[in-house]
Design an enzyme around this catalytic site. Sequence first.
Site, PDB file in Angstrom:
ATOM      1  N   ARG A  57       0.836  -1.199   0.000  1.00 55.98           N
ATOM      2  CA  ARG A  57       0.000   0.000   0.000  1.00 55.98           C
ATOM      3  C   ARG A  57       0.873   1.251   0.000  1.00 55.98           C
ATOM      4  O   ARG A  57       1.855   1.332   0.756  1.00 55.98           O
ATOM      5  CB  ARG A  57      -0.905   0.043   1.238  1.00 55.98           C
ATOM      6  CG  ARG A  57      -2.116  -0.862   1.185  1.00 55.98           C
ATOM      7  CD  ARG A  57      -3.124  -0.402   0.129  1.00 55.98           C
ATOM      8  NE  ARG A  57      -4.308  -1.235   0.087  1.00 55.98           N
ATOM      9  CZ  ARG A  57      -4.456  -2.307  -0.699  1.00 55.98           C
ATOM     10  NH1 ARG A  57      -3.491  -2.677  -1.519  1.00 55.98           N
ATOM     11  NH2 ARG A  57      -5.583  -2.982  -0.687  1.00 55.98           N
ATOM     12  N   GLU A  96      -3.812   7.263  -5.499  1.00 51.36           N
ATOM     13  CA  GLU A  96      -4.195   6.464  -6.680  1.00 51.36           C
ATOM     14  C   GLU A  96      -5.554   6.961  -7.161  1.00 51.36           C
ATOM     15  O   GLU A  96      -6.418   7.258  -6.334  1.00 51.36           O
ATOM     16  CB  GLU A  96      -4.286   4.985  -6.299  1.00 51.36           C
ATOM     17  CG  GLU A  96      -2.940   4.432  -5.892  1.00 51.36           C
ATOM     18  CD  GLU A  96      -2.984   2.933  -5.544  1.00 51.36           C
ATOM     19  OE1 GLU A  96      -4.029   2.295  -5.752  1.00 51.36           O
ATOM     20  OE2 GLU A  96      -1.975   2.439  -5.040  1.00 51.36           O
ATOM     21  N   HIS A 154      -1.043  -0.432  -9.730  1.00 53.32           N
ATOM     22  CA  HIS A 154      -1.763  -1.255  -8.737  1.00 53.32           C
ATOM     23  C   HIS A 154      -2.410  -2.480  -9.403  1.00 53.32           C
ATOM     24  O   HIS A 154      -3.649  -2.598  -9.449  1.00 53.32           O
ATOM     25  CB  HIS A 154      -2.807  -0.430  -7.972  1.00 53.32           C
ATOM     26  CG  HIS A 154      -3.221  -1.097  -6.690  1.00 53.32           C
ATOM     27  ND1 HIS A 154      -3.670  -0.414  -5.589  1.00 53.32           N
ATOM     28  CD2 HIS A 154      -3.265  -2.407  -6.333  1.00 53.32           C
ATOM     29  CE1 HIS A 154      -3.978  -1.261  -4.617  1.00 53.32           C
ATOM     30  NE2 HIS A 154      -3.733  -2.484  -5.053  1.00 53.32           N
TER      31      HIS A 154
HETATM   32  O1  LIG Z   1      -6.567  -7.017  -2.939  1.00 54.99           O
HETATM   33  C1  LIG Z   1      -5.904  -6.016  -2.663  1.00 54.99           C
HETATM   34  O2  LIG Z   1      -5.976  -5.470  -1.553  1.00 54.99           O
HETATM   35  C2  LIG Z   1      -5.045  -5.454  -3.677  1.00 54.99           C
HETATM   36  O3  LIG Z   1      -4.441  -4.457  -3.471  1.00 54.99           O
HETATM   37  C3  LIG Z   1      -4.945  -6.179  -4.966  1.00 54.99           C
HETATM   38  O4  LIG Z   1      -3.756  -5.934  -5.652  1.00 54.99           O
END
Ligand SMILES: O=C(O)C(=O)CO
Length: 324
Positions: A242, A271, A289
Amino acid sequence: MSDTRPRVLLTQRQTTPVMQRIEQSFNIPTVPDQQMTTRELLDAARVFQPQAILTATGLPLRGNDVLLLPDSVKVVATVSVGTDHLDIPALHARGIVVTNTPDVLTECNADMAILLMLAAARRASEYGALMRRGWGRSLAMDELLGTRISGKRLGIVGMGRIGRAVAKRARGFDMQVMYSNRRRLPSDQEAGATYFSTVTDMLPHCDILSLHLPASPETDGMINADLLSCLPRGAIFINAARGALVDEDALIDALRSGQLAAAGLDVYRNEPNPDPRFLELPNVFLTPHVGSATVETRTDMGMMAVDNVEAVLAGRDALTPVRA
Ligand SMILES: O=C(O)C(=O)CO
């Protein structure tokens, strides 16, 4: 005749097999091509009065938004393992079950971390840019050289399912794996990796650092200038977890100064509009992502979300509930 099937609101399309199943089992309104915004979701929910909402990362539902959901909503199923876009206590306070999609994306996400690692270490961005500009002449023997990842020391922050899957792959590259985690793992899960009880203690030993932990108020901005300065000069930084884990000003400074030789990033604080300064850095390999973005994994994730919706609407326990 009126449609008596459960009403499910989709905030975006799913893969074809998932859509086929959804269209057979549920009453759904038109699904937008792009993921809805929070405002669009709330408007659609008010009009459609769904019993379930299928959503994903990138669509925040904060406390005030949750208050605006209609009483018809019994379950919010996010097609993601991460739940930092959702206000879980606020949803629970409204009696809404929240589910996510753990496990099914572990392998894909670990693959992504390795892809970023190889791409950052082997200067994939610069090679790609050179090819597009026109290669034109042979490179000198010492020109545009990358770093070998085999045999290097990899530090993993967060040794959950994904961290362990990254460690397994790294062993295939003969990397020396270290990890920091809230608690030490049993030796069968540790599989020879060296444990550090704090990230700070681990950093001076890492040639490559890879993050694999969720975003939360406790982890927000944890990778800051102080921590980055503890890495050996010229280390490589990988983030497929993240963006919120990182102080991006500090990351950009470290990439500019050479404290970091390179970075591979799949996730960003802002994002889908990451800090534009990343685009100016040749030593960063960037992806949008897409850690779980394979046909197989996105189908497994969508199916798991549908299983959860079906269970909750049938009065059964959710398969993968998100607890407070
Ligand atoms: O599933 C999630 O939390 C993601 O970030 C997928 O890449």
